[in-house]
Write a protein that holds these residues in place. Structure first.
Motif, PDB file in Angstrom:
ATOM      1  N   ARG A  20      44.842  37.921  31.846  1.00 37.31           N
ATOM      2  CA  ARG A  20      45.456  39.199  32.264  1.00 37.31           C
ATOM      3  C   ARG A  20      44.428  40.333  32.268  1.00 37.31           C
ATOM      4  N   SER A  21      43.534  40.337  31.291  1.00 35.32           N
ATOM      5  CA  SER A  21      42.564  41.449  31.184  1.00 35.32           C
ATOM      6  C   SER A  21      41.487  41.361  32.268  1.00 35.32           C
ATOM      7  N   THR A  22      41.264  40.181  32.834  1.00 36.95           N
ATOM      8  CA  THR A  22      40.221  40.031  33.837  1.00 36.95           C
ATOM      9  C   THR A  22      40.794  39.762  35.234  1.00 36.95           C
ATOM     10  N   ALA A  23      42.110  39.814  35.377  1.00 37.96           N
ATOM     11  CA  ALA A  23      42.757  39.469  36.647  1.00 37.96           C
ATOM     12  C   ALA A  23      42.183  40.214  37.857  1.00 37.96           C
ATOM     13  N   PRO A  24      41.979  41.523  37.815  1.00 41.06           N
ATOM     14  CA  PRO A  24      41.438  42.203  38.996  1.00 41.06           C
ATOM     15  C   PRO A  24      40.050  41.718  39.382  1.00 41.06           C
ATOM     16  N   GLN A  25      39.258  41.269  38.413  1.00 38.52           N
ATOM     17  CA  GLN A  25      37.919  40.799  38.693  1.00 38.52           C
ATOM     18  C   GLN A  25      37.901  39.454  39.406  1.00 38.52           C
ATOM     19  N   HIS A  26      38.991  38.684  39.262  1.00 38.88           N
ATOM     20  CA  HIS A  26      39.040  37.351  39.862  1.00 38.88           C
ATOM     21  C   HIS A  26      39.636  37.346  41.259  1.00 38.88           C
ATOM     22  N   ARG A  27      40.008  38.470  41.792  1.00 41.85           N
ATOM     23  CA  ARG A  27      40.641  38.511  43.112  1.00 41.85           C
ATOM     24  C   ARG A  27      39.646  38.602  44.212  1.00 41.85           C
TER      25      ARG A  27
END
Length: 111
Positions: free
Chosen positions: A104-111
């Motif tokens: 959840r804390s890194t979700a934007p980075q994986h998009r």
């Protein structure tokens, strides 16, 4: 296993046994009960047959899983957790919770 290991190396000793990409995933599947090799392969489609075999052998050698071979043709082989392997359940739960939080804390980075 590591009777002569200084106390400061206990995390290192634990990681030798359960570290890596696959070992805790295998153990996690076995929390649900006894599985055959093919069932583990289907549950973990991205692991190669060779790697699964290797990881199962290491987990067995370290006393976390039990391999039972039945005298049938073709041979039937089942894997289940030993008492020591089952004792990893609390750790697996903590790792699962942490993994969800990390995802959840890194979700934007994986998009």
């Amino acid at each position: 296993m590591h009777e002569n290991t200084p106390d400061y190396c206990t995390v290192e000793a634990a990681m030798e046994v359960v570290g890596g990409k696959w070992k805790m995933a295998i153990v996690n599947h076995l929390f649900h009960g006894t599985l055959r090799f093919g069932e583990l392969r289907r549950a973990m489609p991205s692991i190669t047959q060779r790697m699964l075999t290797r990881q199962l052998r290491e987990l067995e050698a370290d006393g976390l899983i039990r391999r039972t071979v039945y005298a049938e043709v073709p041979p039937k082989v089942e894997y289940d957790l030993t008492e020591l392997g089952a004792s990893l359940r609390p750790l697996a739960g903590l790792l699962e919770s942490w993994g969800e939080r990390y995802r959840r804390s890194t979700a934007p980075q994986h998009r």
